[in-house]
Scaffold this motif. Structure first.
Motif, PDB file in Angstrom:
ATOM      1  N   ALA A   1       0.821  -1.224   0.000  1.00 13.59           N
ATOM      2  CA  ALA A   1       0.000   0.000   0.000  1.00 13.59           C
ATOM      3  C   ALA A   1       0.849   1.266   0.000  1.00 13.59           C
ATOM      4  CB  ALA A   1      -0.963  -0.002   1.186  1.00 13.59           C
ATOM      5  N   VAL A   2       1.980   1.195  -0.686  1.00 16.42           N
ATOM      6  CA  VAL A   2       2.863   2.359  -0.803  1.00 16.42           C
ATOM      7  C   VAL A   2       2.574   3.124  -2.086  1.00 16.42           C
ATOM      8  CG1 VAL A   2       5.265   3.085  -1.086  1.00 16.42           C
ATOM      9  CG2 VAL A   2       4.689   1.318   0.586  1.00 16.42           C
ATOM     10  N   ILE A   3       2.344   2.383  -3.165  1.00 18.19           N
ATOM     11  CA  ILE A   3       2.016   3.017  -4.434  1.00 18.19           C
ATOM     12  C   ILE A   3       0.709   2.446  -4.974  1.00 18.19           C
ATOM     13  CG2 ILE A   3       4.448   3.405  -4.987  1.00 18.19           C
ATOM     14  CD1 ILE A   3       4.258   1.149  -7.031  1.00 18.19           C
ATOM     15  N   GLU A   4       0.125   3.181  -5.902  1.00 18.55           N
ATOM     16  CA  GLU A   4      -1.081   2.738  -6.587  1.00 18.55           C
ATOM     17  C   GLU A   4      -0.857   2.885  -8.086  1.00 18.55           C
ATOM     18  OE1 GLU A   4      -4.295   5.080  -5.069  1.00 18.55           O
ATOM     19  OE2 GLU A   4      -4.170   4.209  -3.041  1.00 18.55           O
ATOM     20  N   THR A   5      -1.710   2.240  -8.862  1.00 22.55           N
ATOM     21  CA  THR A   5      -1.601   2.342 -10.318  1.00 22.55           C
ATOM     22  C   THR A   5      -2.957   2.668 -10.921  1.00 22.55           C
ATOM     23  OG1 THR A   5      -1.980  -0.039 -10.600  1.00 22.55           O
ATOM     24  CG2 THR A   5       0.312   0.700 -10.444  1.00 22.55           C
ATOM     25  N   GLU A   6      -2.900   3.344 -12.046  1.00 21.60           N
ATOM     26  CA  GLU A   6      -4.127   3.599 -12.801  1.00 21.60           C
ATOM     27  C   GLU A   6      -3.843   3.335 -14.273  1.00 21.60           C
ATOM     28  OE1 GLU A   6      -3.992   8.356 -13.641  1.00 21.60           O
ATOM     29  OE2 GLU A   6      -4.629   7.735 -11.628  1.00 21.60           O
ATOM     30  N   LYS A   7      -4.815   2.769 -14.957  1.00 22.06           N
ATOM     31  CA  LYS A   7      -4.632   2.412 -16.360  1.00 22.06           C
ATOM     32  C   LYS A   7      -4.737   3.647 -17.250  1.00 22.06           C
ATOM     33  CE  LYS A   7      -6.259  -2.365 -15.936  1.00 22.06           C
ATOM     34  NZ  LYS A   7      -7.256  -3.371 -16.391  1.00 22.06           N
ATOM     35  N   VAL A   8      -3.812   3.705 -18.205  1.00 17.87           N
ATOM     36  CA  VAL A   8      -3.788   4.810 -19.163  1.00 17.87           C
ATOM     37  C   VAL A   8      -3.926   4.220 -20.562  1.00 17.87           C
ATOM     38  CG1 VAL A   8      -2.454   6.732 -20.097  1.00 17.87           C
ATOM     39  CG2 VAL A   8      -2.303   6.168 -17.657  1.00 17.87           C
TER      40      VAL A   8
END
Length: 270
Positions: free
Chosen positions: A228-235
């Protein structure tokens, strides 16, 4: 004739010997601590150096497993100020040699001494022996890219802001190793997430410059997501699967780089 030296730490011994040797120094069979100190002293030296190291392969591998020291060493090697050679026999002491001086490093409880040889014939014999050894010794090759190259390419291919954040995060760590879960790949990904960079872009940069493979970046990204340090989002892209943009966890977005590193260290350790 060089006299004995007595200093609080080996760093102080090396600063004085580098100065006395006018930058031209041969270091024989250094300990891990001595080699790390030599790298730090050499990296901060304001004059040109010509330092040759004849060290056991185990010691060289220990020091170069740490990105901080290894990347600095790579800078010095690239600048032809440092050469690394593998010692096949163990010396009785760690030695410092130049011109007309041979010093043996002896560590005490609260201080370090460098004991100077005084017999001219002995000094010449020792120097001739190790000069012959280093000319025949295999060169130790570094796999880590020079830190200057890492910083320059990060600025060019990602952004100046990313390079600044990378420097700040790296500068918050004294050393990397078994007890430090935050390594160069973690720092690269944290830098990317802080600057909303695509995983594809940071991993391509990292592989091209020699930090790590794309696969290593991908595995480490998953580990940081799980922590839970980074998150991702689809591009979306024109052709092919969407790419992933990296972002920091909302709890980290307002933190300074050093605090992000500290929080990441704690999260990984949970």
């Amino acid at each position: 004739m060089q006299s004995n030296l007595l200093e609080p730490a080996v760093d102080d011994i090396l600063k004085k010997t580098v100065s006395a040797a006018d930058g031209e120094l041969l270091v024989v069979d250094p300990s891990k601590e001595t080699l790390e100190a030599l790298v730090s002293v050499a990296a901060e030296a304001e004059t040109d150096l010509d330092v040759s190291v004849l060290a056991r392969e185990t010691v060289l591998k220990q020091v170069t497993s740490d990105f901080i020291f290894s990347s600095r060493m790579a800078d010095l090697v690239a600048a032809e100020q440092l050469s690394l050679h593998v010692l096949d026999t163990v010396a009785d002491n760690s030695l410092l040699l130049w011109d007309d001086a041979v010093l043996a490093i002896v560590s005490g409880t609260d201080s370090v001494s460098a004991l100077a040889a005084t017999d001219v014939d002995f000094i010449r014999s020792v120097q001739a022996s190790y000069e012959a050894q280093i000319s025949d010794a295999p060169v130790f090759s570094l796999r880590t890219p020079p830190l200057s190259e890492v910083r320059k390419t990060l600025q060019m291919e990602i952004s100046a802001a990313a390079q600044t954040d990378f420097d700040a995060m790296l500068g918050s760590i004294d050393r990397m190793g078994e007890n430090e879960p935050v390594d160069e790949v973690v720092i690269s990904l944290l830098t990317a997430a802080k600057n909303d960079v695509l995983l594809y872009d940071i991993s391509k940069w990292g592989e091209d410059v020699g930090v790590a493979s794309k696969a290593t970046f991908s595995r480490t990204k998953t580990r940081l997501e799980d922590a839970a340090v980074i998150e991702t989002e689809k591009v979306p892209i024109d052709v092919g699967r969407p790419r992933l943009r990296l972002t920091l966890s909302p709890t980290l977005t307002t933190k300074e780089p050093a605090a992000i590193v500290a929080a990441t260290r704690e999260a990984i350790a949970r």
